[in-house]
Design an enzyme around this catalytic site. Sequence first.
Site, PDB file in Angstrom:
ATOM      1  N   GLY A   9     -47.047  24.186  46.493  1.00 38.27           N
ATOM      2  CA  GLY A   9     -47.166  23.036  47.436  1.00 38.27           C
ATOM      3  C   GLY A   9     -47.476  21.760  47.139  1.00 38.27           C
ATOM      4  O   GLY A   9     -48.503  21.095  47.481  1.00 38.27           O
ATOM      5  N   ALA A  10     -46.854  21.672  45.710  1.00 45.08           N
ATOM      6  CA  ALA A  10     -46.971  20.358  44.971  1.00 45.08           C
ATOM      7  C   ALA A  10     -46.339  19.093  45.816  1.00 45.08           C
ATOM      8  O   ALA A  10     -46.615  18.020  45.480  1.00 45.08           O
ATOM      9  CB  ALA A  10     -46.427  20.367  43.811  1.00 45.08           C
ATOM     10  N   SER A  11     -45.500  19.429  46.924  1.00 48.82           N
ATOM     11  CA  SER A  11     -44.896  18.431  47.737  1.00 48.82           C
ATOM     12  C   SER A  11     -45.946  18.098  48.914  1.00 48.82           C
ATOM     13  O   SER A  11     -45.691  17.095  49.609  1.00 48.82           O
ATOM     14  CB  SER A  11     -43.600  19.027  48.494  1.00 48.82           C
ATOM     15  OG  SER A  11     -43.914  20.408  49.002  1.00 48.82           O
ATOM     16  N   GLY A  12     -47.153  18.721  48.925  1.00 47.26           N
ATOM     17  CA  GLY A  12     -47.936  18.477  49.911  1.00 47.26           C
ATOM     18  C   GLY A  12     -48.952  17.336  49.304  1.00 47.26           C
ATOM     19  O   GLY A  12     -48.959  17.071  48.404  1.00 47.26           O
ATOM     20  N   ILE A  14     -52.213  17.118  49.123  1.00 48.26           N
ATOM     21  CA  ILE A  14     -53.348  17.612  48.265  1.00 48.26           C
ATOM     22  C   ILE A  14     -52.640  17.964  47.037  1.00 48.26           C
ATOM     23  O   ILE A  14     -53.292  17.757  45.905  1.00 48.26           O
ATOM     24  CB  ILE A  14     -54.258  18.681  49.156  1.00 48.26           C
ATOM     25  CG1 ILE A  14     -55.015  17.852  50.250  1.00 48.26           C
ATOM     26  CG2 ILE A  14     -55.276  19.381  48.041  1.00 48.26           C
ATOM     27  CD1 ILE A  14     -55.736  18.921  51.137  1.00 48.26           C
ATOM     28  N   GLY A  15     -51.739  18.960  47.191  1.00 43.52           N
ATOM     29  CA  GLY A  15     -51.190  19.445  46.071  1.00 43.52           C
ATOM     30  C   GLY A  15     -50.433  18.302  45.046  1.00 43.52           C
ATOM     31  O   GLY A  15     -50.585  18.470  43.893  1.00 43.52           O
ATOM     32  N   SER A 137     -60.435  26.396  53.739  1.00 48.28           N
ATOM     33  CA  SER A 137     -60.774  25.293  54.555  1.00 48.28           C
ATOM     34  C   SER A 137     -62.189  25.591  55.196  1.00 48.28           C
ATOM     35  O   SER A 137     -62.414  26.823  55.138  1.00 48.28           O
ATOM     36  CB  SER A 137     -59.974  25.463  56.082  1.00 48.28           C
ATOM     37  OG  SER A 137     -60.252  24.643  56.981  1.00 48.28           O
ATOM     38  N   TYR A 150     -55.631  30.442  62.314  1.00 49.31           N
ATOM     39  CA  TYR A 150     -55.711  29.464  60.911  1.00 49.31           C
ATOM     40  C   TYR A 150     -56.970  29.911  60.600  1.00 49.31           C
ATOM     41  O   TYR A 150     -57.062  29.880  59.201  1.00 49.31           O
ATOM     42  CB  TYR A 150     -55.497  28.052  61.453  1.00 49.31           C
ATOM     43  CG  TYR A 150     -55.769  27.048  60.169  1.00 49.31           C
ATOM     44  CD1 TYR A 150     -54.614  26.925  59.201  1.00 49.31           C
ATOM     45  CD2 TYR A 150     -56.904  26.531  60.051  1.00 49.31           C
ATOM     46  CE1 TYR A 150     -54.928  26.127  58.094  1.00 49.31           C
ATOM     47  CE2 TYR A 150     -57.171  25.776  59.052  1.00 49.31           C
ATOM     48  CZ  TYR A 150     -56.076  25.314  57.982  1.00 49.31           C
ATOM     49  OH  TYR A 150     -56.236  24.684  57.011  1.00 49.31           O
TER      50      TYR A 150
HETATM   51  N1  LIG Z   1     -55.240  18.037  55.408  1.00 46.89           N
HETATM   52  C1  LIG Z   1     -56.588  18.626  55.971  1.00 46.89           C
HETATM   53  O1  LIG Z   1     -57.411  18.246  56.719  1.00 46.89           O
HETATM   54  C2  LIG Z   1     -56.979  20.188  55.492  1.00 46.89           C
HETATM   55  C3  LIG Z   1     -58.244  20.515  55.512  1.00 46.89           C
HETATM   56  C4  LIG Z   1     -58.790  21.937  55.319  1.00 46.89           C
HETATM   57  C5  LIG Z   1     -57.568  22.485  54.461  1.00 46.89           C
HETATM   58  N2  LIG Z   1     -56.281  22.139  54.044  1.00 46.89           N
HETATM   59  C6  LIG Z   1     -55.433  23.032  53.461  1.00 46.89           C
HETATM   60  O2  LIG Z   1     -55.122  22.270  52.101  1.00 46.89           O
HETATM   61  C7  LIG Z   1     -53.725  22.954  51.937  1.00 46.89           C
HETATM   62  C8  LIG Z   1     -52.730  21.716  51.566  1.00 46.89           C
HETATM   63  O3  LIG Z   1     -52.507  21.070  52.845  1.00 46.89           O
HETATM   64  P1  LIG Z   1     -52.240  19.280  53.079  1.00 46.89           P
HETATM   65  O4  LIG Z   1     -53.293  18.807  53.859  1.00 46.89           O
HETATM   66  O5  LIG Z   1     -51.941  18.988  51.562  1.00 46.89           O
HETATM   67  O6  LIG Z   1     -50.986  19.527  53.913  1.00 46.89           O
HETATM   68  P2  LIG Z   1     -49.289  19.152  53.566  1.00 46.89           P
HETATM   69  O7  LIG Z   1     -49.430  17.694  53.173  1.00 46.89           O
HETATM   70  O8  LIG Z   1     -48.812  19.095  54.887  1.00 46.89           O
HETATM   71  O9  LIG Z   1     -48.835  20.076  52.688  1.00 46.89           O
HETATM   72  C9  LIG Z   1     -48.471  21.387  53.023  1.00 46.89           C
HETATM   73  C10 LIG Z   1     -47.842  22.397  51.750  1.00 46.89           C
HETATM   74  O10 LIG Z   1     -47.476  23.521  51.925  1.00 46.89           O
HETATM   75  C11 LIG Z   1     -46.171  23.742  51.795  1.00 46.89           C
HETATM   76  N3  LIG Z   1     -45.617  24.744  52.793  1.00 46.89           N
HETATM   77  C12 LIG Z   1     -45.737  24.603  54.194  1.00 46.89           C
HETATM   78  N4  LIG Z   1     -44.865  25.714  54.576  1.00 46.89           N
HETATM   79  C13 LIG Z   1     -44.351  26.494  53.455  1.00 46.89           C
HETATM   80  C14 LIG Z   1     -43.850  27.651  53.418  1.00 46.89           C
HETATM   81  N5  LIG Z   1     -43.404  28.415  54.284  1.00 46.89           N
HETATM   82  N6  LIG Z   1     -43.496  28.174  52.224  1.00 46.89           N
HETATM   83  C15 LIG Z   1     -43.899  27.500  51.022  1.00 46.89           C
HETATM   84  N7  LIG Z   1     -44.830  26.333  51.021  1.00 46.89           N
HETATM   85  C16 LIG Z   1     -44.949  25.906  52.315  1.00 46.89           C
HETATM   86  C17 LIG Z   1     -45.365  22.348  51.966  1.00 46.89           C
HETATM   87  O11 LIG Z   1     -44.124  22.383  51.518  1.00 46.89           O
HETATM   88  P3  LIG Z   1     -42.888  21.310  51.948  1.00 46.89           P
HETATM   89  O12 LIG Z   1     -43.663  19.890  52.450  1.00 46.89           O
HETATM   90  O13 LIG Z   1     -42.185  21.133  50.704  1.00 46.89           O
HETATM   91  O14 LIG Z   1     -42.297  22.010  53.079  1.00 46.89           O
HETATM   92  C18 LIG Z   1     -46.417  21.325  51.334  1.00 46.89           C
HETATM   93  O15 LIG Z   1     -46.285  21.572  50.003  1.00 46.89           O
HETATM   94  C19 LIG Z   1     -53.384  23.785  52.991  1.00 46.89           C
HETATM   95  O16 LIG Z   1     -53.328  25.162  52.688  1.00 46.89           O
HETATM   96  C20 LIG Z   1     -54.278  23.248  54.136  1.00 46.89           C
HETATM   97  O17 LIG Z   1     -54.412  24.416  55.013  1.00 46.89           O
HETATM   98  C21 LIG Z   1     -55.959  20.848  54.652  1.00 46.89           C
END
Ligand SMILES: NC(=O)c1ccc[n+]([C@@H]2O[C@H](COP(=O)([O-])OP(=O)(O)OC[C@H]3O[C@@H](n4cnc5c(N)ncnc54)[C@H](OP(=O)(O)O)[C@@H]3O)[C@@H](O)[C@H]2O)c1
Length: 242
Positions: A9-12, A14-15, A137, A150
């Site tokens: 998830g380096a494209s996200g 947080i990652g 989370s 979730y």
């Molecule tokens: N943002 C918040 O408020 C929050 C709060 C608590 C926990 N979190 C957790 O933190 C983590 C990162 O979230 P983020 O906020 O950084 O979200 P984000 O920017 O939407 O990033 C999500 C990441 O997950 C990857 N992903 C999604 N579906 C996938 C699949 N089927 N196979 C492989 N990779 C997949 C995406 O890949 P692509 O983009 O390349 O498709 C992206 O790298 C998640 O587990 C989320 O539940 C987030």
Amino acid sequence: MPKSALIVGASGDIGRTIATEMAANGWSLYLHYHQNQMRVTTLLKQLMRAYPQQDFFELQADLTQAGAVETLTAQLFQVDAVIYAAGATTYGLLPEISASALDHLWQVHVKAPILLMQQLQPKLAQSRLGRVVLIGSIYGGRGSALEVPYSTVKGAQSAFVNAYAQEVASLGITINVVAPGAVDTKMNDQFTPEERAAVAAEIPAGAFATPTQIAYWVLSLMAPAADYMTGQTLYVNGGWLK
Ligand SMILES: NC(=O)c1ccc[n+]([C@@H]2O[C@H](COP(=O)([O-])OP(=O)(O)OC[C@H]3O[C@@H](n4cnc5c(N)ncnc54)[C@H](OP(=O)(O)O)[C@@H]3O)[C@@H](O)[C@H]2O)c1
């Protein structure tokens, strides 16, 4: 030789922030993406320019697909750490959530990281300072209406870490969950500014976290001196909810 980490998830948001900070701390990185190749390629080029002595690779996988974890791990050599920052949520009342959405949540948040650990345990053990962090989370600890499945899979990540930490502590591997509250990322893009302000008003710290405030704790767990911290869920939530 620099230590090597896989960032799932380096494209996200947080990652990517975790990747940037780990590279600045001397790590070589495998950068995984699912659909957003451009984000990882851009990051890869920046990191290669900034840290020419370290290695950076990009890897694609849809972790809901059978065989995806095996294909991913077959491309890895040295792995001293795994950061699992992939994920997505599904909003709705429980009766509205489809069985396929449940499968998707289970596969991305629970099944894929467990399969990854099965595959990578020997490499992490070889490191003697193996480090694993799942981004969980706050909802895994206290639950949330409209995000019941979730919340369930996020709780399962913490349960997995509790148990698995006990199997691998003697191998020098630590595994923990860093569990954010609300973070300012594209995962929350669907909320209106008014909805975001209403959530921020509930958070004692007064704002969503930045990805950097989450990455700080992940980086702290990477330190050699953090080797006695394992099996834990660290809530990084500005005092919100838990
Ligand atoms: N943002 C918040 O408020 C929050 C709060 C608590 C926990 N979190 C957790 O933190 C983590 C990162 O979230 P983020 O906020 O950084 O979200 P984000 O920017 O939407 O990033 C999500 C990441 O997950 C990857 N992903 C999604 N579906 C996938 C699949 N089927 N196979 C492989 N990779 C997949 C995406 O890949 P692509 O983009 O390349 O498709 C992206 O790298 C998640 O587990 C989320 O539940 C987030």
